[in-house]
Scaffold this active site. Structure first.
Site, short mmCIF file in Angstrom:
data_model
loop_
_atom_site.label_atom_id
_atom_site.label_comp_id
_atom_site.label_asym_id
_atom_site.label_seq_id
_atom_site.Cartn_x
_atom_site.Cartn_y
_atom_site.Cartn_z
N SER A 111 0.86 -1.17 0.00
CA SER A 111 0.00 0.00 0.00
C SER A 111 0.91 1.23 0.00
CB SER A 111 -0.95 -0.03 1.21
OG SER A 111 -1.82 1.07 1.20
N LYS B 70 -6.15 2.92 -2.30
CA LYS B 70 -5.34 2.45 -1.19
C LYS B 70 -6.14 2.35 0.11
CE LYS B 70 -1.55 1.83 -3.48
NZ LYS B 70 -1.07 0.46 -3.73
N TYR C 39 -5.96 8.15 -5.95
CA TYR C 39 -4.93 7.22 -5.48
C TYR C 39 -5.29 6.71 -4.09
CZ TYR C 39 -0.28 5.31 -4.54
OH TYR C 39 0.77 4.48 -4.24
#
Length: 276
Positions: free
Chosen positions: A135, A153, A149
């Site tokens: 991650s 994650k 993004y």
């Protein structure tokens, strides 16, 4: 520790390649996947039968399952599965196309979910094993220009945290790796949105210079890869490993601010409970 067999996505560059190289150098076996066939052939030429290469796009669900099943059958077992394939995508949320968002989440979120789900029957059959999810501190600390993004994650961290509790009865450990900035070419290869003038001068616009940035990344990929490998040998499996001084700083700051934001809501939260 005895020789183990690893399945790693995204081994053709960056952190995935460094992890694979360290494992192969110490004598482990690696089933490595990626989309760059030339790089896969290069690794195979260096390490021979210890490296099992397969071209794979993790957005292809059927191919993921077929590849993992084939690796387990041909190598005899899988001990550690590393979800490393992914890429950065930065810009204001409004600036991306629907297709860009769909592909990004299919790679960074559902691709990792598919790999984990496909590997679980093999790990359960072995009565143990590890799943490692690469991650980032962006899975805990979200910032402007990183909305998409962090969406991937944050999502994969939630999935893996719940999965860890689901598979613990089978002796399977799950570890989420949260690196900071690492000198792997990540920034150079990041996908940027098409700028909208409305966001000029706003916090989200700060990411526009990311690929060309000359600011050094604090993380040493050799040390990061070694720490990830070491984490798979710890008992019990650590749920999260933060790597990098920047990752530690931003993660602690984000968690502290998140808790502070709700700390005084105990009474107001309880006020909506059903009462007699």
């Amino acid at each position: 520790m005895s020789t183990r067999t690893w399945f790693i996505t995204g081994v053709t560059s960056g952190l995935g390649r460094e992890i694979a190289a360290q494992l192969l150098e110490r004598g482990d076996r690696v089933a490595g996947t990626g989309r760059n066939t030339d790089a896969l052939h290069e690794i195979a030429a260096t390490y021979g039968d210890a490296f099992w290469p397969a071209e794979l796009d993790v957005t292809d669900t059927d191919a993921v399952r077929t590849t993992i099943d084939r690796a387990a059958a041909e190598l005899g077992r899988l001990d550690v599965v590393v979800n490393n394939a992914g890429y950065g995508m930065f810009g204001a949320a409004e600036e991306f196309t629907d297709a860009q968002i769909a592909h990004h989440l299919a790679t960074n979120l559902t691709g990792s979910i598919t790999v984990a789900r496909a590997a679980l029957p093999h790990l359960r059959a072995n009565h143990g094993g590890r799943i490692v999810q690469i991650s980032t501190y962006g899975g805990q600390a979200a910032g402007p220009g990183g909305s998409l993004y962090s969406a991937g994650k944050f999502g994969i961290e939630g999935f893996m945290e719940a999965l860890a509790a689901e598979v613990a009865p089978f002796g399977i450990g799950v570890t989420i790796i949260e690196p900071g900035g690492t000198a792997t070419g990540f920034r150079r290869n990041a996908v940027l949105s098409t700028p909208m003038t409305a966001y000029d001068g706003t916090p989200a616009a700060m990411v526009r210079g990311l690929p060309a940035s000359t600011r050094p990344s604090p993380g040493d990929p050799v040390k990061v890869a070694a720490a990830i490998i070491a984490a798979t040998e710890a008992e019990p499996a650590p749920l999260r490993i933060v790597l990098g001084s920047d990752a530690y700083q931003y993660t602690c700051q984000a968690l502290t601010e998140r808790l502070a934001g709700i700390a005084d809501q105990r009474d107001s939260a309880a006020a909506v409970d059903i009462t007699d």
